[in-house]
Design a protein around this motif. Sequence first.
Motif, PDB file in Angstrom:
ATOM      1  N   VAL B  31      -3.762 -25.856 -60.387  1.00 24.89           N
ATOM      2  CA  VAL B  31      -4.719 -25.340 -59.418  1.00 24.89           C
ATOM      3  C   VAL B  31      -5.837 -24.571 -60.108  1.00 24.89           C
ATOM      4  CG1 VAL B  31      -3.067 -25.171 -57.514  1.00 24.89           C
ATOM      5  CG2 VAL B  31      -3.338 -23.242 -59.096  1.00 24.89           C
ATOM      6  N   ASN B  32      -6.957 -24.513 -59.452  1.00 26.25           N
ATOM      7  CA  ASN B  32      -8.003 -23.543 -59.756  1.00 26.25           C
ATOM      8  C   ASN B  32      -7.956 -22.497 -58.648  1.00 26.25           C
ATOM      9  OD1 ASN B  32      -8.854 -24.936 -62.002  1.00 26.25           O
ATOM     10  ND2 ASN B  32     -10.665 -25.797 -61.033  1.00 26.25           N
ATOM     11  N   LEU B  33      -8.153 -21.242 -59.027  1.00 26.16           N
ATOM     12  CA  LEU B  33      -7.985 -20.142 -58.081  1.00 26.16           C
ATOM     13  C   LEU B  33      -9.251 -19.308 -58.004  1.00 26.16           C
ATOM     14  CD1 LEU B  33      -4.548 -19.300 -59.594  1.00 26.16           C
ATOM     15  CD2 LEU B  33      -4.838 -20.030 -57.233  1.00 26.16           C
ATOM     16  N   PHE B  34      -9.537 -18.820 -56.817  1.00 26.12           N
ATOM     17  CA  PHE B  34     -10.776 -18.090 -56.583  1.00 26.12           C
ATOM     18  C   PHE B  34     -10.511 -16.887 -55.667  1.00 26.12           C
ATOM     19  CE2 PHE B  34     -13.489 -21.604 -57.999  1.00 26.12           C
ATOM     20  CZ  PHE B  34     -12.650 -22.690 -57.836  1.00 26.12           C
ATOM     21  N   TRP B  35     -11.329 -15.872 -55.846  1.00 29.34           N
ATOM     22  CA  TRP B  35     -11.470 -14.821 -54.851  1.00 29.34           C
ATOM     23  C   TRP B  35     -12.942 -14.747 -54.474  1.00 29.34           C
ATOM     24  CZ3 TRP B  35      -8.277 -11.973 -51.932  1.00 29.34           C
ATOM     25  CH2 TRP B  35      -6.933 -11.897 -52.296  1.00 29.34           C
ATOM     26  N   TYR B  36     -13.169 -14.813 -53.158  1.00 31.38           N
ATOM     27  CA  TYR B  36     -14.506 -14.668 -52.614  1.00 31.38           C
ATOM     28  C   TYR B  36     -14.564 -13.373 -51.822  1.00 31.38           C
ATOM     29  CZ  TYR B  36     -15.700 -19.567 -53.556  1.00 31.38           C
ATOM     30  OH  TYR B  36     -15.979 -20.755 -54.159  1.00 31.38           O
ATOM     31  N   VAL B  37     -15.773 -12.803 -51.742  1.00 29.13           N
ATOM     32  CA  VAL B  37     -15.989 -11.620 -50.924  1.00 29.13           C
ATOM     33  C   VAL B  37     -17.098 -11.903 -49.925  1.00 29.13           C
ATOM     34  CG1 VAL B  37     -17.639 -10.618 -52.584  1.00 29.13           C
ATOM     35  CG2 VAL B  37     -16.460  -9.129 -50.957  1.00 29.13           C
ATOM     36  N   LEU B  47     -16.264 -13.716 -56.366  1.00 30.49           N
ATOM     37  CA  LEU B  47     -15.911 -12.512 -57.118  1.00 30.49           C
ATOM     38  C   LEU B  47     -15.422 -12.877 -58.518  1.00 30.49           C
ATOM     39  CD1 LEU B  47     -13.809  -9.996 -54.994  1.00 30.49           C
ATOM     40  CD2 LEU B  47     -15.961  -9.562 -56.188  1.00 30.49           C
ATOM     41  N   LEU B  48     -14.506 -13.832 -58.558  1.00 30.76           N
ATOM     42  CA  LEU B  48     -13.956 -14.279 -59.829  1.00 30.76           C
ATOM     43  C   LEU B  48     -13.207 -15.586 -59.614  1.00 30.76           C
ATOM     44  CD1 LEU B  48     -10.782 -13.464 -59.330  1.00 30.76           C
ATOM     45  CD2 LEU B  48     -11.523 -11.231 -60.138  1.00 30.76           C
ATOM     46  N   LYS B  49     -12.889 -16.224 -60.744  1.00 33.99           N
ATOM     47  CA  LYS B  49     -12.200 -17.505 -60.673  1.00 33.99           C
ATOM     48  C   LYS B  49     -11.277 -17.660 -61.879  1.00 33.99           C
ATOM     49  CE  LYS B  49     -16.120 -19.720 -62.938  1.00 33.99           C
ATOM     50  NZ  LYS B  49     -17.344 -20.515 -62.744  1.00 33.99           N
ATOM     51  N   TYR B  50     -10.250 -18.436 -61.687  1.00 33.18           N
ATOM     52  CA  TYR B  50      -9.353 -18.772 -62.785  1.00 33.18           C
ATOM     53  C   TYR B  50      -9.218 -20.283 -62.851  1.00 33.18           C
ATOM     54  CZ  TYR B  50      -5.225 -19.548 -65.548  1.00 33.18           C
ATOM     55  OH  TYR B  50      -4.348 -20.005 -66.501  1.00 33.18           O
ATOM     56  N   PHE B  51      -9.494 -20.820 -64.034  1.00 32.16           N
ATOM     57  CA  PHE B  51      -9.294 -22.257 -64.255  1.00 32.16           C
ATOM     58  C   PHE B  51      -8.154 -22.475 -65.245  1.00 32.16           C
ATOM     59  CE2 PHE B  51     -12.487 -22.785 -61.499  1.00 32.16           C
ATOM     60  CZ  PHE B  51     -13.691 -23.359 -61.861  1.00 32.16           C
ATOM     61  N   SER B  52      -8.196 -21.765 -66.356  1.00 31.61           N
ATOM     62  CA  SER B  52      -7.153 -21.896 -67.373  1.00 31.61           C
ATOM     63  C   SER B  52      -7.317 -20.753 -68.360  1.00 31.61           C
ATOM     64  CB  SER B  52      -7.239 -23.246 -68.100  1.00 31.61           C
ATOM     65  OG  SER B  52      -8.459 -23.341 -68.806  1.00 31.61           O
TER      66      SER B  52
END
Lengths: 110, 115
Positions: B31-37, B47-52
């Motif tokens: 998965v790719n993960l995100f936080w939005y505001v 806000l930020l994201k995680y790919f690997s």
Amino acid sequence: NAGVTQTPKFRILKIGQSMTLQCTQDMNHNYMYWYRQDPGMGLKLIYYSVGAGITDKGEVPNGYNVSRSTTEDFPLRLELAAPSQTSVYFCAGGTDYEQYFGPGTRLTVT
Amino acid sequence: AQSVSQHNHHVILSEAASLELGCNYSYGGTVNLFWYVQYPGQHLQLLLKYFSGDPLVKGIKGFEAEFIKSKFSFNLRKPSVQWSDTAEYFCAVILLTDSWGKLQFGAGTQVVVTP
């Protein structure tokens, strides 16, 4: 670059009226998306497009239609507005692993 | 069914308090993960994201998030909040095995920071 732009910002419709929500992106992204946001429900995907001429239904497509004649534009059409379509609509453009959102259109159907 | 869960619908805290918002997802693949505001009256901002890579990711405005794969979690943190952090926060996930990027959102957490 403006990114993703949406018009109008606000609109009030009467039941049964129709309208088109406009969405344009200048990032040359193949992917475009339409979401609706209802309180406490997060965002739900209405329709998406993976390129010009290609569209498909998302999670909540009923009552809506889309077209994608160009890479830049992805309009959302409401043919017979219903109170259940009162919502905030967000368009997004992006890739298959990241999306960029427009400012939204707040629609009220009365 | 695949889903994204945010633990709290509403959080109220005072300025300078620490913030942690929970997010869990139920997808089994990559998965790719995100936080939005979403600030009041505004559109979603990333806000930020995680790919690997490093599971601790830093975003804008002093926010960070930690990906814990074994717990299917991606919790958002900020050590000391400000009144201007009042907003709604959304966790989102893209399952990479999908043929297209279906972004699945959590229901959101409304954060109110009092002076």
